[in-house]
Motif scaffolding. Structure first.
Motif, PDB file in Angstrom:
ATOM      1  N   CYS A  12       0.823  -1.216   0.000  1.00  0.00           N
ATOM      2  CA  CYS A  12       0.000   0.000   0.000  1.00  0.00           C
ATOM      3  C   CYS A  12       0.851   1.256   0.000  1.00  0.00           C
ATOM      4  O   CYS A  12       0.548   2.244   0.688  1.00  0.00           O
ATOM      5  CB  CYS A  12      -0.950  -0.010   1.196  1.00  0.00           C
ATOM      6  N   CYS A  65      -1.794   2.343  -3.415  1.00  0.00           N
ATOM      7  CA  CYS A  65      -2.893   3.262  -3.104  1.00  0.00           C
ATOM      8  C   CYS A  65      -3.628   3.683  -4.371  1.00  0.00           C
ATOM      9  O   CYS A  65      -4.857   3.806  -4.373  1.00  0.00           O
ATOM     10  CB  CYS A  65      -2.361   4.488  -2.366  1.00  0.00           C
ATOM     11  N   ARG A  67      -7.589   3.124  -5.019  1.00  0.00           N
ATOM     12  CA  ARG A  67      -8.508   4.233  -5.331  1.00  0.00           C
ATOM     13  C   ARG A  67      -9.245   3.964  -6.637  1.00  0.00           C
ATOM     14  O   ARG A  67     -10.450   4.212  -6.739  1.00  0.00           O
ATOM     15  CB  ARG A  67      -7.737   5.546  -5.414  1.00  0.00           C
ATOM     16  N   SER A 118     -11.810   1.277  -6.199  1.00  0.00           N
ATOM     17  CA  SER A 118     -12.910   1.809  -5.398  1.00  0.00           C
ATOM     18  C   SER A 118     -13.794   2.735  -6.221  1.00  0.00           C
ATOM     19  O   SER A 118     -15.024   2.677  -6.136  1.00  0.00           O
ATOM     20  CB  SER A 118     -12.347   2.551  -4.182  1.00  0.00           C
ATOM     21  N   GLN A 123      -3.539   1.640   7.245  1.00  0.00           N
ATOM     22  CA  GLN A 123      -4.703   2.311   7.811  1.00  0.00           C
ATOM     23  C   GLN A 123      -5.011   3.630   7.119  1.00  0.00           C
ATOM     24  O   GLN A 123      -6.163   4.052   7.064  1.00  0.00           O
ATOM     25  CB  GLN A 123      -4.485   2.531   9.310  1.00  0.00           C
ATOM     26  N   ARG A 124      -3.993   4.288   6.580  1.00  0.00           N
ATOM     27  CA  ARG A 124      -4.222   5.559   5.891  1.00  0.00           C
ATOM     28  C   ARG A 124      -5.137   5.372   4.687  1.00  0.00           C
ATOM     29  O   ARG A 124      -6.142   6.071   4.535  1.00  0.00           O
ATOM     30  CB  ARG A 124      -2.888   6.175   5.467  1.00  0.00           C
ATOM     31  N   ILE A 125      -4.811   4.412   3.811  1.00  0.00           N
ATOM     32  CA  ILE A 125      -5.630   4.219   2.619  1.00  0.00           C
ATOM     33  C   ILE A 125      -6.930   3.505   2.956  1.00  0.00           C
ATOM     34  O   ILE A 125      -7.982   3.788   2.364  1.00  0.00           O
ATOM     35  CB  ILE A 125      -4.839   3.467   1.513  1.00  0.00           C
ATOM     36  N   GLY A 173      -8.649   3.860   5.702  1.00  0.00           N
ATOM     37  CA  GLY A 173      -9.534   4.882   6.244  1.00  0.00           C
ATOM     38  C   GLY A 173     -10.069   5.813   5.177  1.00  0.00           C
ATOM     39  O   GLY A 173     -11.245   6.193   5.199  1.00  0.00           O
ATOM     40  N   GLU A 174      -9.224   6.177   4.234  1.00  0.00           N
ATOM     41  CA  GLU A 174      -9.638   7.081   3.153  1.00  0.00           C
ATOM     42  C   GLU A 174     -10.756   6.467   2.325  1.00  0.00           C
ATOM     43  O   GLU A 174     -11.717   7.163   1.936  1.00  0.00           O
ATOM     44  CB  GLU A 174      -8.445   7.399   2.256  1.00  0.00           C
ATOM     45  N   LEU A 175     -10.648   5.162   2.044  1.00  0.00           N
ATOM     46  CA  LEU A 175     -11.592   4.510   1.137  1.00  0.00           C
ATOM     47  C   LEU A 175     -12.679   3.709   1.861  1.00  0.00           C
ATOM     48  O   LEU A 175     -13.562   3.146   1.212  1.00  0.00           O
ATOM     49  CB  LEU A 175     -10.832   3.580   0.181  1.00  0.00           C
TER      50      LEU A 175
END
Length: 327
Positions: free
Chosen positions: A8, A13, A17, A20, A38-40, A42-44
């Motif tokens: 990731c 990422c 995206r 998604s 967790q960053r990606i 959480g974003e998606l």
């Protein structure tokens, strides 16, 4: 179709995206670094995450894996996913050693699963149009071609230092096997090659920052130039293909034109190619069709990507031996 994205970092990422945004895929993520994961996620809004690759492959139940680990770490997750019954889209280059690449291709063959390698330029409208023009025969016999790549932003925007060492995927001809790949797609197998490489700037510890190559494709000569140096503010990444009836001029993110010797011209605008994610979306669609139907026009198979790596390795060997290398 359920996808397991392994790795990731920036490219993983991007794949997450894109998948998604398309909305046609269920997604699970795997990365050994929890913060990246967790960053990606959480974003998606992705709930299914793993920090261990073997656990992810065993428990996710994914139909396919997208391998986005650093270049020199492509082999282990690809082979594990194939053996577990998943199809695999592996980021380019297929690997950093011919041994790893050969093992990946063998694993795909033995498992009966599909292995595609992510040379996204094959999914651009520009490359697709060049291929269509060449296959049409409208330019007559192709005489020669010139390929130019300058990419200084590759170094300035890099988040990881893998380009500093050949062992981890460094070297401009390894990093930009895109150019070797689409010429193989256009012209067929390479037969021999010759190259000179150099490092003049202090950015790379052990690798080259510029290269010149000559590759023979059954009598058709293609001249290559790669560098990490030029800051012109212009799109200087182009392909010029000379045929007996006309010339193709293709700028990767600009336009494509054909000048015929009878005085007629054709111009194709490539506005859709300006947005990088568009080629990733088309590539994911190609991968899904390849998995579903067993074939898809423009796919870079594991065998194709192994040939790309073999050619890049031969170009570097030519520089070391100061002679032409047969493939």
């Amino acid at each position: 179709m359920k996808l397991l994205i392994i790795g990731c970092g920036s490219i993983g990422c991007r794949h997450a995206r894109v998948a998604s945004e398309l909305g046609d895929y269920e997604i699970a993520l795997c990365d050994a670094i929890p913060a990246s994961l967790q960053r990606i996620a959480g974003e998606l809004g992705i709930q299914e995450t793993y920090t261990d690759m073997d656990t992810a492959i065993r428990r996710s139940g994914a139909d396919a894996a997208i391998v986005c680990t650093p270049n020199h770490l492509h082999a282990a997750p690809t082979i594990a996913a194939l053996k577990a019954g998943m199809d695999v889209l592996c980021e380019k280059p297929i690997a950093t050693s011919l041994e790893d690449a050969s093992a990946m291709v063998a694993a795909a063959r033995e498992s009966g699963r599909k292995l595609m390698v992510g040379y996204t330029l094959r999914a651009t409208l520009g490359v697709q149009k060049v291929k269509e023009l060449l296959d049409s025969g409208r330019l007559g016999k192709i005489v020669s071609a010139r390929v130019v790549l300058d990419a200084p932003e590759t170094l300035t925007c890099a988040r990881t230092p893998f380009r500093a060492k050949y062992e981890t995927g460094g070297g401009v001809m390894y990093d930009y096997t895109h150019q070797l790949d689409f010429c193989g797609y256009f012209f067929g197998p390479a037969r021999s090659c010759f190259a000179r490489v150099d490092s003049r700037l202090p950015y790379l510890a052990t690798c080259d920052d510029s290269a010149e190559g000559i590759v023979d494709y059954d009598g058709l000569t293609v001249n290559y130039h790669w560098d990490y140096v030029q800051w012109t503010g212009k799109n200087r990444n182009y392909v010029s293909i000379i045929g007996e009836k006309g010339v193709i001029e293709f700028f990767y993110k600009g336009s494509l034109s054909v000048s015929f010797y009878d005085g007629s011209t054709e111009t194709y605008e490539l506005a859709d190619d300006h947005e990088r994610n568009n080629s990733f979306k088309r590539q994911l669609g190609m991968f899904a069709q390849y998995c579903r139907e067993g074939a898809c026009k423009g796919v870079c198979t594991g065998e194709n990507a192994l040939a790309d790596l073999r050619l890049a390795s031969a170009l570097y060997e030519s520089n070391r031996q100061r002679r032409m290398i047969d493939l």
